[in-house]
Design a protein around this motif. Structure first.
Motif, PDB file in Angstrom:
ATOM      1  N   ASN A 168       0.850  -1.182   0.000  1.00 31.22           N
ATOM      2  CA  ASN A 168       0.000   0.000   0.000  1.00 31.22           C
ATOM      3  C   ASN A 168       0.891   1.239   0.000  1.00 31.22           C
ATOM      4  O   ASN A 168       1.555   1.523   1.008  1.00 31.22           O
ATOM      5  CB  ASN A 168      -0.911   0.006   1.233  1.00 31.22           C
ATOM      6  N   TRP A 170       0.210   4.391   0.177  1.00 29.81           N
ATOM      7  CA  TRP A 170      -0.190   5.434   1.119  1.00 29.81           C
ATOM      8  C   TRP A 170       0.347   5.136   2.514  1.00 29.81           C
ATOM      9  O   TRP A 170       0.782   6.055   3.225  1.00 29.81           O
ATOM     10  CB  TRP A 170      -1.710   5.570   1.133  1.00 29.81           C
ATOM     11  N   LEU A 171       0.307   3.872   2.928  1.00 28.03           N
ATOM     12  CA  LEU A 171       0.852   3.524   4.235  1.00 28.03           C
ATOM     13  C   LEU A 171       2.369   3.700   4.249  1.00 28.03           C
ATOM     14  O   LEU A 171       2.942   4.125   5.256  1.00 28.03           O
ATOM     15  CB  LEU A 171       0.481   2.080   4.592  1.00 28.03           C
ATOM     16  N   ARG A 172       3.026   3.372   3.136  1.00 27.94           N
ATOM     17  CA  ARG A 172       4.474   3.592   3.061  1.00 27.94           C
ATOM     18  C   ARG A 172       4.797   5.079   3.161  1.00 27.94           C
ATOM     19  O   ARG A 172       5.777   5.476   3.805  1.00 27.94           O
ATOM     20  CB  ARG A 172       5.010   3.013   1.755  1.00 27.94           C
ATOM     21  N   LEU A 174       2.992   7.354   4.712  1.00 36.82           N
ATOM     22  CA  LEU A 174       2.768   7.761   6.100  1.00 36.82           C
ATOM     23  C   LEU A 174       3.944   7.347   6.983  1.00 36.82           C
ATOM     24  O   LEU A 174       4.391   8.122   7.845  1.00 36.82           O
ATOM     25  CB  LEU A 174       1.474   7.130   6.619  1.00 36.82           C
ATOM     26  N   ALA A 175       4.468   6.128   6.761  1.00 36.78           N
ATOM     27  CA  ALA A 175       5.631   5.683   7.525  1.00 36.78           C
ATOM     28  C   ALA A 175       6.828   6.589   7.260  1.00 36.78           C
ATOM     29  O   ALA A 175       7.594   6.919   8.180  1.00 36.78           O
ATOM     30  CB  ALA A 175       5.970   4.238   7.167  1.00 36.78           C
ATOM     31  N   VAL A 211       3.719   1.280  11.145  1.00 34.41           N
ATOM     32  CA  VAL A 211       3.022   1.492   9.868  1.00 34.41           C
ATOM     33  C   VAL A 211       3.814   0.881   8.716  1.00 34.41           C
ATOM     34  O   VAL A 211       3.240   0.286   7.800  1.00 34.41           O
ATOM     35  CB  VAL A 211       2.773   2.993   9.639  1.00 34.41           C
ATOM     36  N   CYS A 214       3.226  -2.719   8.453  1.00 33.41           N
ATOM     37  CA  CYS A 214       1.875  -3.059   7.976  1.00 33.41           C
ATOM     38  C   CYS A 214       1.618  -2.571   6.552  1.00 33.41           C
ATOM     39  O   CYS A 214       0.499  -2.721   6.042  1.00 33.41           O
ATOM     40  CB  CYS A 214       0.829  -2.461   8.906  1.00 33.41           C
ATOM     41  N   SER A 215       2.619  -1.985   5.898  1.00 34.64           N
ATOM     42  CA  SER A 215       2.392  -1.387   4.583  1.00 34.64           C
ATOM     43  C   SER A 215       2.537  -2.371   3.428  1.00 34.64           C
ATOM     44  O   SER A 215       2.111  -2.078   2.310  1.00 34.64           O
ATOM     45  CB  SER A 215       3.366  -0.224   4.377  1.00 34.64           C
ATOM     46  N   TRP A 261      -7.738   0.266   7.262  1.00 37.72           N
ATOM     47  CA  TRP A 261      -6.555  -0.217   6.567  1.00 37.72           C
ATOM     48  C   TRP A 261      -5.558  -0.809   7.548  1.00 37.72           C
ATOM     49  O   TRP A 261      -5.561  -0.503   8.726  1.00 37.72           O
ATOM     50  CB  TRP A 261      -5.890   0.928   5.800  1.00 37.72           C
ATOM     51  N   GLY A 262      -4.672  -1.669   7.022  1.00 38.44           N
ATOM     52  CA  GLY A 262      -3.617  -2.246   7.841  1.00 38.44           C
ATOM     53  C   GLY A 262      -4.040  -3.531   8.515  1.00 38.44           C
ATOM     54  O   GLY A 262      -4.853  -4.308   7.986  1.00 38.44           O
ATOM     55  N   LEU A 274      -4.734  -4.197   2.770  1.00 37.30           N
ATOM     56  CA  LEU A 274      -3.849  -3.243   2.098  1.00 37.30           C
ATOM     57  C   LEU A 274      -4.467  -2.686   0.831  1.00 37.30           C
ATOM     58  O   LEU A 274      -4.020  -1.657   0.328  1.00 37.30           O
ATOM     59  CB  LEU A 274      -2.506  -3.893   1.775  1.00 37.30           C
TER      60      LEU A 274
END
Length: 313
Positions: A168, A170-172, A174-175, A211, A214-215, A261-262, A274
């Protein structure tokens, strides 16, 4: 309370533990008395403000993770007793520490925490007992209906492997943002621009690592069973032996159905969400269902079911 509500509640307790000393920082000494002699009742140990705020939150996080792991085996009985007792004790003890240091010029002048701590222990014991009794009163779980799934023929003597990955972006992102924030705060503190803000660095760094883990996800089916690896380093890993899997299937799910998500925990089981769409869903012989959003899930489910059938034949 569902797993989503429990996670929000656990995060709220952490926030309270960190916020209590910082809310009164203008009336507290630079170092806080955090330990008292059992004989005289006088303070004999101290911590800086950031540590006094962060350490109880870390202890609470460790307790939550430990009881969550145990809950996978006992259905949550331990969590219903340990978490209420732990929350009451840690919040009460933190309140006692803040009150003892309030309006003192030096930590060695702190008041005694004996009476407040005694009340906290009694209330914590009552909260744990209430949680234990509530767990015993839960209705017995109903037998689960058999869920069939796809299967395939595996030629004799051949070994099959199935592999699928999902990430994902977007999660990457954010991390990356939270990690960059933590790094910028550390560099600013090291350069002497501001006092090192550990209360901000620690949450940002932990958020970035969690995060990032979980990405992305990699699901693999071999003759041994299923393993699901998280993050760019492929760690941590969850594994299921093929003998412990009752059935597998492919199912379309959305983030709204999974609760976001996650890594999502719900009453029916766990979902690694994801991206919306096809998910590989397994039903273990013990515990709730596990779903992971990866492509080509139907082929992975078919291989798992075929391997399980061959083991039991």
């Amino acid at each position: 309370m569902g797993w989503r509500g429990a996670a929000l509640w656990a995060a709220g307790i952490s926030a309270v533990l960190v916020a209590l000393p910082w809310a009164a920082r203008g009336r507290l000494p630079e170092r806080l008395a955090t330990h008292w002699s059992g004989v005289s009742g006088a303070p004999d140990g101290s911590m800086p403000m950031w540590a006094a705020a962060l350490v109880p939150a870390l202890v609470w996080t460790a307790l939550v993770l430990l009881t969550a792991g145990i809950a996978r085996w006992d259905g949550g009985t331990a969590a219903r007793a340990a978490l209420p007792a732990g929350a009451v004790f840690l919040v009460g003890a933190q309140a006692c520490v803040v009150r003892a240091n309030l309006d003192r010029a030096d930590w060695q002048e702190a008041r005694s925490v004996g009476p407040g701590l005694a009340v906290t222990l009694a209330v914590a014991a009552a909260a744990g007992l209430a949680g234990r009794l509530a767990a015993r009163r839960r209705p017995a779980a109903q037998p689960r209906a058999t869920v069939s799934g796809p299967s395939m023929e595996i030629p004799a003597g051949e070994r099959c492997v199935w592999l699928s990955r999902t990430a994902n972006p977007w999660l990457r992102a954010l991390a990356g943002v939270t990690g960059a924030g933590a790094l910028a705060a550390v560099l600013a503190g090291a350069a002497g621009l501001v006092p090192l803000p550990w209360a901000a660095v620690a949450p940002l760094a932990v958020t970035s690592v969690v995060v990032l883990a979980c990405s992305s996800v990699r699901a693999r089916v071999t003759e041994r069973g299923l393993d699901v690896a998280f993050g760019p380093l492929g760690w941590p890993v969850r594994r299921w032996d093929v003998r412990d899997i009752e059935s597998a299937r492919a199912e379309d799910r959305t983030p709204a159905q999974a609760g976001g998500w996650g890594y999502r925990l719900g009453g029916a089981g766990t979902t690694v969400m994801l991206r919306a769409g096809e998910c590989l869903v397994i039903r273990p012989r013990r515990g709730g269902e596990f779903a992971v959003s990866v492509g080509d899930a139907e082929r992975g489910a078919a291989l798992l079911n075929a391997l399980a059938a061959r083991r039991t034949a």
